[in-house]
Structure formats: structure tokens, C-alpha cells
Write an enzyme that holds these catalytic residues in place. Structure first.
Site, PDB file in Angstrom:
ATOM      1  N   ASN A  61       3.518  -7.251  13.271  1.00 57.56           N
ATOM      2  CA  ASN A  61       3.074  -5.911  13.658  1.00 57.56           C
ATOM      3  C   ASN A  61       3.301  -5.759  15.165  1.00 57.56           C
ATOM      4  O   ASN A  61       3.100  -6.715  15.900  1.00 57.56           O
ATOM      5  CB  ASN A  61       1.567  -5.770  13.326  1.00 57.56           C
ATOM      6  CG  ASN A  61       1.098  -4.333  13.231  1.00 57.56           C
ATOM      7  OD1 ASN A  61       1.383  -3.529  14.108  1.00 57.56           O
ATOM      8  ND2 ASN A  61       0.377  -4.026  12.171  1.00 57.56           N
ATOM      9  N   CYS A  68      -2.504  17.444 -20.072  1.00 56.27           N
ATOM     10  CA  CYS A  68      -2.003  16.754 -21.278  1.00 56.27           C
ATOM     11  C   CYS A  68      -1.558  15.320 -20.995  1.00 56.27           C
ATOM     12  O   CYS A  68      -1.251  14.577 -21.920  1.00 56.27           O
ATOM     13  CB  CYS A  68      -0.857  17.555 -21.920  1.00 56.27           C
ATOM     14  SG  CYS A  68       0.682  17.469 -20.988  1.00 56.27           S
ATOM     15  N   GLU A  94       1.343  -4.207  16.975  1.00 56.30           N
ATOM     16  CA  GLU A  94      -0.005  -4.115  17.557  1.00 56.30           C
ATOM     17  C   GLU A  94      -0.951  -5.074  16.845  1.00 56.30           C
ATOM     18  O   GLU A  94      -0.784  -5.331  15.651  1.00 56.30           O
ATOM     19  CB  GLU A  94      -0.576  -2.692  17.352  1.00 56.30           C
ATOM     20  CG  GLU A  94       0.262  -1.568  17.926  1.00 56.30           C
ATOM     21  CD  GLU A  94       0.308  -1.599  19.439  1.00 56.30           C
ATOM     22  OE1 GLU A  94      -0.626  -2.158  20.054  1.00 56.30           O
ATOM     23  OE2 GLU A  94       1.293  -1.078  20.000  1.00 56.30           O
ATOM     24  N   GLN A 115       0.851  -1.202   0.000  1.00 56.43           N
ATOM     25  CA  GLN A 115       0.000   0.000   0.000  1.00 56.43           C
ATOM     26  C   GLN A 115       0.881   1.244   0.000  1.00 56.43           C
ATOM     27  O   GLN A 115       0.386   2.358  -0.087  1.00 56.43           O
ATOM     28  CB  GLN A 115      -0.894   0.006   1.247  1.00 56.43           C
ATOM     29  CG  GLN A 115      -1.856  -1.161   1.306  1.00 56.43           C
ATOM     30  CD  GLN A 115      -2.405  -1.362   2.709  1.00 56.43           C
ATOM     31  OE1 GLN A 115      -3.361  -0.707   3.111  1.00 56.43           O
ATOM     32  NE2 GLN A 115      -1.819  -2.265   3.461  1.00 56.43           N
ATOM     33  N   ASN A 116       2.186   1.045   0.116  1.00 56.96           N
ATOM     34  CA  ASN A 116       3.096   2.182   0.230  1.00 56.96           C
ATOM     35  C   ASN A 116       3.424   2.766  -1.145  1.00 56.96           C
ATOM     36  O   ASN A 116       3.475   2.046  -2.135  1.00 56.96           O
ATOM     37  CB  ASN A 116       4.385   1.766   0.950  1.00 56.96           C
ATOM     38  CG  ASN A 116       4.086   1.241   2.340  1.00 56.96           C
ATOM     39  OD1 ASN A 116       3.000   1.472   2.865  1.00 56.96           O
ATOM     40  ND2 ASN A 116       5.022   0.520   2.929  1.00 56.96           N
ATOM     41  N   ASP A 162       6.253   4.601  -1.591  1.00 58.78           N
ATOM     42  CA  ASP A 162       7.623   5.106  -1.444  1.00 58.78           C
ATOM     43  C   ASP A 162       8.669   4.415  -2.316  1.00 58.78           C
ATOM     44  O   ASP A 162       9.824   4.843  -2.366  1.00 58.78           O
ATOM     45  CB  ASP A 162       8.055   5.033   0.042  1.00 58.78           C
ATOM     46  CG  ASP A 162       7.860   3.633   0.648  1.00 58.78           C
ATOM     47  OD1 ASP A 162       8.002   2.628  -0.084  1.00 58.78           O
ATOM     48  OD2 ASP A 162       7.587   3.559   1.867  1.00 58.78           O
ATOM     49  N   HIS A 207      -1.628   1.309  -4.099  1.00 61.61           N
ATOM     50  CA  HIS A 207      -2.059   2.720  -4.030  1.00 61.61           C
ATOM     51  C   HIS A 207      -1.196   3.609  -4.922  1.00 61.61           C
ATOM     52  O   HIS A 207      -1.040   4.796  -4.646  1.00 61.61           O
ATOM     53  CB  HIS A 207      -2.033   3.213  -2.574  1.00 61.61           C
ATOM     54  CG  HIS A 207      -3.115   2.605  -1.725  1.00 61.61           C
ATOM     55  ND1 HIS A 207      -3.056   2.532  -0.346  1.00 61.61           N
ATOM     56  CD2 HIS A 207      -4.303   2.032  -2.069  1.00 61.61           C
ATOM     57  CE1 HIS A 207      -4.161   1.945   0.107  1.00 61.61           C
ATOM     58  NE2 HIS A 207      -4.917   1.631  -0.912  1.00 61.61           N
ATOM     59  N   CYS A 252       2.601  22.743 -20.394  1.00 64.00           N
ATOM     60  CA  CYS A 252       1.328  23.101 -21.062  1.00 64.00           C
ATOM     61  C   CYS A 252       0.459  23.965 -20.153  1.00 64.00           C
ATOM     62  O   CYS A 252      -0.599  24.441 -20.566  1.00 64.00           O
ATOM     63  CB  CYS A 252       0.571  21.837 -21.482  1.00 64.00           C
ATOM     64  SG  CYS A 252      -0.343  21.043 -20.141  1.00 64.00           S
ATOM     65  N   GLY A 260       3.003  -4.652   8.894  1.00 62.43           N
ATOM     66  CA  GLY A 260       2.985  -3.194   9.023  1.00 62.43           C
ATOM     67  C   GLY A 260       1.766  -2.497   8.465  1.00 62.43           C
ATOM     68  O   GLY A 260       1.873  -1.363   8.013  1.00 62.43           O
TER      69      GLY A 260
HETATM   70  P1  OAD Z   1      -1.382   2.740   8.985  1.00 58.06           P
HETATM   71  O1  OAD Z   1      -0.686   3.986   9.389  1.00 58.06           O
HETATM   72  O2  OAD Z   1      -2.863   2.735   9.035  1.00 58.06           O
HETATM   73  O3  OAD Z   1      -0.901   1.537   9.912  1.00 58.06           O
HETATM   74  C1  OAD Z   1       0.452   1.323  10.175  1.00 58.06           C
HETATM   75  C2  OAD Z   1       0.596  -0.018  10.887  1.00 58.06           C
HETATM   76  O4  OAD Z   1       1.965  -0.274  11.053  1.00 58.06           O
HETATM   77  C3  OAD Z   1      -0.059  -0.077  12.269  1.00 58.06           C
HETATM   78  O5  OAD Z   1      -0.785  -1.291  12.398  1.00 58.06           O
HETATM   79  C4  OAD Z   1       1.136  -0.076  13.231  1.00 58.06           C
HETATM   80  O6  OAD Z   1       0.901  -0.835  14.413  1.00 58.06           O
HETATM   81  C5  OAD Z   1       2.206  -0.727  12.379  1.00 58.06           C
HETATM   82  N1  OAD Z   1       3.601  -0.362  12.690  1.00 58.06           N
HETATM   83  C6  OAD Z   1       4.099   0.775  13.215  1.00 58.06           C
HETATM   84  N2  OAD Z   1       5.433   0.710  13.309  1.00 58.06           N
HETATM   85  C7  OAD Z   1       5.797  -0.491  12.821  1.00 58.06           C
HETATM   86  C8  OAD Z   1       7.043  -1.166  12.631  1.00 58.06           C
HETATM   87  N3  OAD Z   1       8.214  -0.607  12.969  1.00 58.06           N
HETATM   88  N4  OAD Z   1       7.018  -2.407  12.081  1.00 58.06           N
HETATM   89  C9  OAD Z   1       5.840  -2.998  11.744  1.00 58.06           C
HETATM   90  N5  OAD Z   1       4.651  -2.411  11.896  1.00 58.06           N
HETATM   91  C10 OAD Z   1       4.626  -1.184  12.427  1.00 58.06           C
HETATM   92  O7  OAD Z   1      -0.807   2.349   7.540  1.00 58.06           O
HETATM   93  P2  OAD Z   1      -1.478   1.450   6.413  1.00 58.06           P
HETATM   94  O8  OAD Z   1      -2.163   0.268   6.989  1.00 58.06           O
HETATM   95  O9  OAD Z   1      -0.444   1.228   5.386  1.00 58.06           O
HETATM   96  O10 OAD Z   1      -3.946   5.155   1.853  1.00 58.06           O
HETATM   97  O11 OAD Z   1      -2.575   2.437   5.839  1.00 58.06           O
HETATM   98  C11 OAD Z   1      -3.339   2.043   4.746  1.00 58.06           C
HETATM   99  C12 OAD Z   1      -3.667   3.219   3.892  1.00 58.06           C
HETATM  100  O12 OAD Z   1      -4.253   4.263   4.675  1.00 58.06           O
HETATM  101  C13 OAD Z   1      -2.462   3.911   3.260  1.00 58.06           C
HETATM  102  O13 OAD Z   1      -1.991   3.261   2.109  1.00 58.06           O
HETATM  103  C14 OAD Z   1      -3.014   5.267   2.940  1.00 58.06           C
HETATM  104  C15 OAD Z   1      -3.678   5.529   4.263  1.00 58.06           C
HETATM  105  O14 OAD Z   1      -4.652   6.479   4.308  1.00 58.06           O
HETATM  106  C16 OAD Z   1      -4.170   6.185   1.028  1.00 58.06           C
HETATM  107  O15 OAD Z   1      -3.624   7.253   1.193  1.00 58.06           O
HETATM  108  C17 OAD Z   1      -5.128   5.889  -0.074  1.00 58.06           C
END
Ligand code: OAD
Length: 261
Positions: free
Chosen positions: A223, A140, A225, A111-112, A114, A129, A160, A197
Site C-alpha cells: 500500500n 422475481c 499508505e 472486496q472489489n 469489478d 462484497h 416483470c 490496496g
Molecule cells: P478504500 O478506498 O477504503 O482504500 C483504498 C486503499 O488503497 C487505501 O489504503 C489507499 O492507500 C490504497 N491505494 C490507493 N492507490 C493504490 C495503488 N495504486 N496501489 C495500492 N494501494 C493503493 O478501499 P477498500 O479498502 O477496498 O464497500 O474499501 C473497503 C470497502 O469500503 C469497499 O469494498 C466498499 C467501501 O465502502 C462497500 O461498498 C460495501
């Protein structure tokens, strides 16, 4: 999760995860912002998350961007550009790339935006994403590398006169068709999905592990959490940061494969 899994210590879960990876035929990973936290990129939710600082509906919804692109560029996108430009892969990205090169991981669905999985060496990456590496002119359609666009004018414009947007998915936009098709195919055909994550609250990405489970795969989470998948969709949660956890699992897998030769 079985009652026994709840009481297993993290070292045993790392060992057990490595054994399941080695015995699986088609392993897929789903990653989220947490795997890039140790690269210095803030997550969205939770402590220190971007959505503590910004309202996602104001800065990450396509309607907000269309209504006021300058504001969204200034508030969020230009800040992200700086953070992403400095970020380097961490051991979580490197471990997943190593699992692929060992022939034990087929695909990463991320979902990243980066690009750190690719930078670490992963070759089969589905950017669910989109990505932040490219900008597209909304008039354009010209595509340019984000690093090549000066951020002097806000919002940045194409020659443009059209406004550039990043090639990532805003809230309110559909998932790119090819990414969605490929991710659904990967989820429904894997026998193991590692979910690392992600808070697993944003759809349709969060449905991929459910689809994998419904298709008969084992789902394992990494994770610090629990998430809504924990104790229902996932067999167990390996509680810990992605960097050290993925590295330790990958080391175990490597040793097990070496011992078989
Ligand atoms: P979130 O920010 O919702 O969740 C991050 C997760 O990573 C949480 O469950 C944390 O507990 C965990 N976490 C934190 N530090 C960590 C570490 N060092 N190692 C492993 N896990 C860790 O991020 P996403 O689930 O990716 O979408 O969010 C999903 C989507 O929501 C994103 O792609 C973005 C956002 O809004 C759009 O912008 C469309």
C-alpha cells in the site's frame, strides 16, 4: 513490524516478501479498491475517492436504495457501470494471477466488485462484497448480465416490472454466507496473507488479516499508505503502488523458483 523492518528499503522488502512467498505453503491475498486504481477505478476513501463526492450513507446503504432506487441508480450505479465497463486488469491483477499459476497463491479474497482478478486469470476468487457483473430483479429474482441491461429507464426494470439491483453488497447488508465462510476458512488456514490496496477499515473484511495473524500466519501489506493493520497485525508494509510492487515481487518469486529447478 520489528524496528529493523521499519528501516529496510523497499527493494529489500520486495526481496524478503518473495522469499516468504516461496517458503510458504498456503498463501492468500486480500485485496481492496487500491489494486484497481491503476485500472482507472477510483478508490472509496482518500484523495479522489468516491466518498469525497458522495455520502456513502446516501448512495451505498441498502435503506437508501430501498427508499429511492432511482436516485441511487442515477447517482452512483450508472456512473460505476460506465467506469467498470472500460476497466482492464493492471499489473497487480496480472501478478496475483501469475502467482496462482506458479502454484504459490491459493486464493484471492477481494472486496472489489469489478471482476478484474478473474479477467486477469485468477481462478480462485472470493468476492466478499459481491460483484457488479450481474443484476437481480428484486421481485422475481431473475438474474441478468449488467452489460445486457439498457440504462434508458431509471431505475432499470425487469420484464416483470420489478426493479433490478446489482449483486454487490450495500452497507447495512450481510456478507454473502458462502463468501464469508470461504474467506474465514482461507484466513484461518493460510500461513501468509498478502493485503494489498485496502484501507482495512470496513468490517468484517478488515478482520480477515487479524484472523490470519491470530491463526499464526504472517501478514504483509502492499500500500502507498499505512493502515490500521500496519505495525500491529502486519509484519511490515511494502510501501508503493500495487501494480509495480506486485509485479516486482512476482518476478522475484518466478526467478527463485526457476533457480531451484
Ligand atoms: P478504500 O478506498 O477504503 O482504500 C483504498 C486503499 O488503497 C487505501 O489504503 C489507499 O492507500 C490504497 N491505494 C490507493 N492507490 C493504490 C495503488 N495504486 N496501489 C495500492 N494501494 C493503493 O478501499 P477498500 O479498502 O477496498 O464497500 O474499501 C473497503 C470497502 O469500503 C469497499 O469494498 C466498499 C467501501 O465502502 C462497500 O461498498 C460495501
Amino acid at each position: 513490524m520489528t524496528a529493523n523492518d521499519c528501516f529496510m528499503n523497499p527493494n529489500d522488502l520486495i526481496q524478503q516478501t518473495a522469499e516468504i512467498i516461496v517458503s510458504s505453503k498456503h498463501v492468500v491475498a486480500l485485496t481492496g479498491a487500491g489494486v484497481s486504481v491503476e485500472s482507472g477505478i477510483p478508490p472509496f476513501r482518500g484523495k479522489g475517492g468516491l466518498w469525497e463526492k458522495f455520502d456513502p450513507l446516501e448512495v451505498a446503504h441498502i435503506q437508501s436504495f430501498m427508499r429511492n432506487p432511482e436516485r441511487v441508480w442515477r447517482l452512483l450505479i450508472s456512473e460505476m457501470k460506465g467506469i467498470l465497463a472500460d476497466a482492464r486488469p493492471n499489473p497487480a491483477h496480472a501478478g496475483l494471477a501469475r502467482l496462482e499459476s506458479l502454484g504459490k497463491l491459493k486464493t484471492v479474497i477481494t472486496q472489489n466488485v469489478d471482476g478484474l482478478h478473474q479477467l486477469a486469470g485468477s481462478r480462485d476468487v472470493i468476492e466478499f462484497h459481491g460483484n457488479f457483473a450481474m443484476l437481480r430483479c428484486m421481485d422475481c429474482g431473475l438474474r441478468v448480465k449488467t452489460v445486457d441491461v439498457a440504462m434508458t429507464d431509471m431505475p432499470p426494470r425487469c420484464h416483470c416490472g420489478g426493479i433490478y439491483r446489482p449483486e454487490c453488497v450495500f452497507f447495512g447488508e450481510p456478507i454473502p454466507m458462502q463468501a464469508l465462510d470461504r474467506a474465514q476458512m482461507a484466513a484461518s488456514s493460510c500461513d501468509l496473507m498478502l493485503v494489498a490496496g485496502t484501507s482495512a477499515v470496513v468490517q468484517p473484511a478488515a478482520f480477515m488479516p487479524v484472523m490470519a495473524r491470530q491463526s499464526g500466519a504472517v501478514v504483509i501489506e502492499i500500500n502507498p499508505e499505512p493502515t490500521p493493520l500496519t505495525g500491529s497485525t502486519s509484519k511490515y508494509l511494502v510501501r508503493g503502488k500495487a501494480g509495480i510492487t506486485v509485479r516486482r515481487i512476482t518476478d522475484e518469486v518466478e526467478q527463485m523458483l526457476a533457480a531451484r529447478r
